[in-house]
Design a protein around this motif. Structure first.
Motif, PDB file in Angstrom:
ATOM      1  N   LYS A  35       0.909  -1.248  -0.106  1.00  0.00           N
ATOM      2  CA  LYS A  35      -0.121  -0.087   0.059  1.00  0.00           C
ATOM      3  C   LYS A  35       0.841   1.231   0.019  1.00  0.00           C
ATOM      4  O   LYS A  35       0.369   2.473   0.257  1.00  0.00           O
ATOM      5  CB  LYS A  35      -0.951   0.007   1.250  1.00  0.00           C
ATOM      6  N   SER A  36       2.172   1.035  -0.214  1.00  0.00           N
ATOM      7  CA  SER A  36       2.990   2.470  -0.255  1.00  0.00           C
ATOM      8  C   SER A  36       3.873   2.189  -1.546  1.00  0.00           C
ATOM      9  O   SER A  36       4.082   1.051  -1.988  1.00  0.00           O
ATOM     10  CB  SER A  36       3.890   2.387   0.824  1.00  0.00           C
ATOM     11  N   ARG A 116      -2.036  -5.296   4.923  1.00  0.00           N
ATOM     12  CA  ARG A 116      -1.672  -4.028   4.218  1.00  0.00           C
ATOM     13  C   ARG A 116      -0.307  -3.879   4.719  1.00  0.00           C
ATOM     14  O   ARG A 116       0.276  -4.145   5.996  1.00  0.00           O
ATOM     15  CB  ARG A 116      -2.388  -2.886   5.062  1.00  0.00           C
ATOM     16  N   ARG A 118       3.262  -1.516   4.426  1.00  0.00           N
ATOM     17  CA  ARG A 118       3.879  -0.076   3.675  1.00  0.00           C
ATOM     18  C   ARG A 118       5.156  -0.073   4.161  1.00  0.00           C
ATOM     19  O   ARG A 118       5.568  -0.562   5.309  1.00  0.00           O
ATOM     20  CB  ARG A 118       2.895   0.841   4.484  1.00  0.00           C
ATOM     21  N   LEU A 120       7.468   3.238   5.003  1.00  0.00           N
ATOM     22  CA  LEU A 120       6.943   4.627   5.311  1.00  0.00           C
ATOM     23  C   LEU A 120       8.117   5.270   6.108  1.00  0.00           C
ATOM     24  O   LEU A 120       8.654   4.624   7.229  1.00  0.00           O
ATOM     25  CB  LEU A 120       5.645   4.939   5.690  1.00  0.00           C
TER      26      LEU A 120
END
Length: 282
Positions: A35-36, A116, A118, A120
C-alpha cells in the motif's frame, strides 16, 4: 483479527529475531497487499530491521535508516518467523529473507487480499498514529483517560473496538473485558457510574495483561483466524457455563462477529434477542 495481547506477545518474540541479520534479498510481495510506493520494498535489501514494536493493531519494524516496515494483518493475515531450512507457511503474501536465511513471512489464504504492507518514513507514521486512541496498558491510561475514551459514546462493546477511542481491542477482547467487568455489552458508554468505570478500567488492564501471558507460549507465529478456546474464556464459548456464576452464556450474532455475554453476571437477567438488530426481548 489479531488483537493487542496476540500482537504484543508476537513482537516480543520477533524483536530479537528480525534484528539479528540484515535483509539479504529484495522482499517478495503480492501486489495487492503493498500500500505504499516510495520507497519501494526493494529498498529493504541491504538494510537492517532494528527490532519489532506495536502501535494498536499495527506491527512495526523500524529500519537502520528512519524508515519503518508497517504491517497490518487485518482479518485473515498470519505472520511467522521461519527459521533457516523450515518450510514457509502456505499462501505467502510477503517474504522478507535475512542474511542468516531466516524469513519474516506474512500469509493470507483468501482470494481477496486485505493485509496491508507499507514502507514509510517514521515521521509519516507518527503523524498518522496521532489519530489513534491511547494504549490501554500504558501507565498513563488511568480513570481520566478512560473517561475521555468513553466520552465518544455509543454502546460499550462497539466503543471498546473503536481505535479512535483506545487501541488494540477487537471483538474477542471486548467480550472478555466486559464479562470481567460485569457490564452489559450494549450499555451506553458515556453513562457509566464511577464504580462501573472503576471495574471497567481494572478489567481492561488485567484481561489484556493476562491475554499477553496466554499468547506468549505460542512464540513468533501468529494464529490470526479461527476460534482458540484455550486462549479465551468468553469469546467463542456461547452455550457453555459462565466461569463466574455457572449460568449459560448467550450470544448475539451479527454479520461479522458475535457478542457473547452472561445474562446473570452482566445484564441483570435481561436476554438480548439473538438476531442482528440486537433488540432486547420484551
Amino acid at each position: 483479527m489479531p488483537e493487542l495481547p496476540e500482537l504484543e506477545a508476537l513482537v516480543e518474540a520477533l524483536d530479537p529475531l528480525v534484528s539479528r541479520a540484515p535483509v539479504r534479498d529484495v522482499p517478495v510481495a503480492h501486489f495487492a497487499v503493498v500500500k505504499s510506493a516510495t520507497p519501494p520494498l526493494s529498498w529493504l535489501a541491504g538494510h537492517a530491521l532494528t527490532g519489532a514494536v506495536r502501535r494498536g493493531k499495527h506491527l512495526l519494524f523500524p529500519t537502520d535508516d528512519d524508515m519503518v516496515l508497517a504491517i497490518h494483518l487485518m482479518t485473515a493475515g498470519k505472520l511467522a518467523y521461519v527459521e533457516p531450512g523450515v518450510k514457509r507457511p502456505p499462501g505467502p503474501v510477503l517474504a522478507v529473507r535475512f542474511a542468516d536465511d531466516g524469513e519474516l513471512v506474512v500469509s493470507e489464504r483468501v482470494t481477496r487480499k486485505s493485509v496491508r504492507v507499507r514502507l514509510l518514513p517514521a515521521a509519516v507514521l507518527d503523524e498518522e498514529f496521532e489519530r489513534l486512541g491511547p494504549e490501554p496498558l500504558e501507565p498513563s491510561f488511568d480513570d481520566a483517560a478512560l473517561e475521555a475514551a468513553l466520552a465518544h459514546g455509543g454502546q460499550l462493546h462497539t466503543l471498546l473496538r473503536d481505535q479512535r477511542a483506545l487501541v488494540g481491542i477487537g471483538r474477542a477482547y471486548a467480550n472478555e473485558i466486559l464479562h470481567a467487568a460485569q457490564l452489559a455489552p450494549f450499555a451506553t458508554a458515556d453513562r457509566l457510574t464511577p464504580k462501573e468505570r472503576e471495574r471497567l478500567l481494572a478489567a481492561i488492564k488485567t484481561t489484556l495483561t493476562d491475554g499477553i501471558e496466554r499468547f506468549r507460549p505460542r512464540g513468533p507465529r501468529m494464529i490470526a483466524k479461527g476460534k482458540t478456546p484455550e486462549v479465551y474464556d468468553i469469546h467463542g464459548h456461547a452455550g457453555e457455563a459462565c466461569p463466574r456464576c455457572g449460568s449459560t452464556m448467550l450470544n448475539v450474532d451479527f454479520a461479522d462477529h458475535q457478542v457473547v455475554y452472561c445474562p446473570s453476571c452482566q445484564t441483570g437477567g435481561q436476554i438480548y434477542a439473538d438476531r442482528r438488530r440486537s433488540r432486547l426481548l420484551k
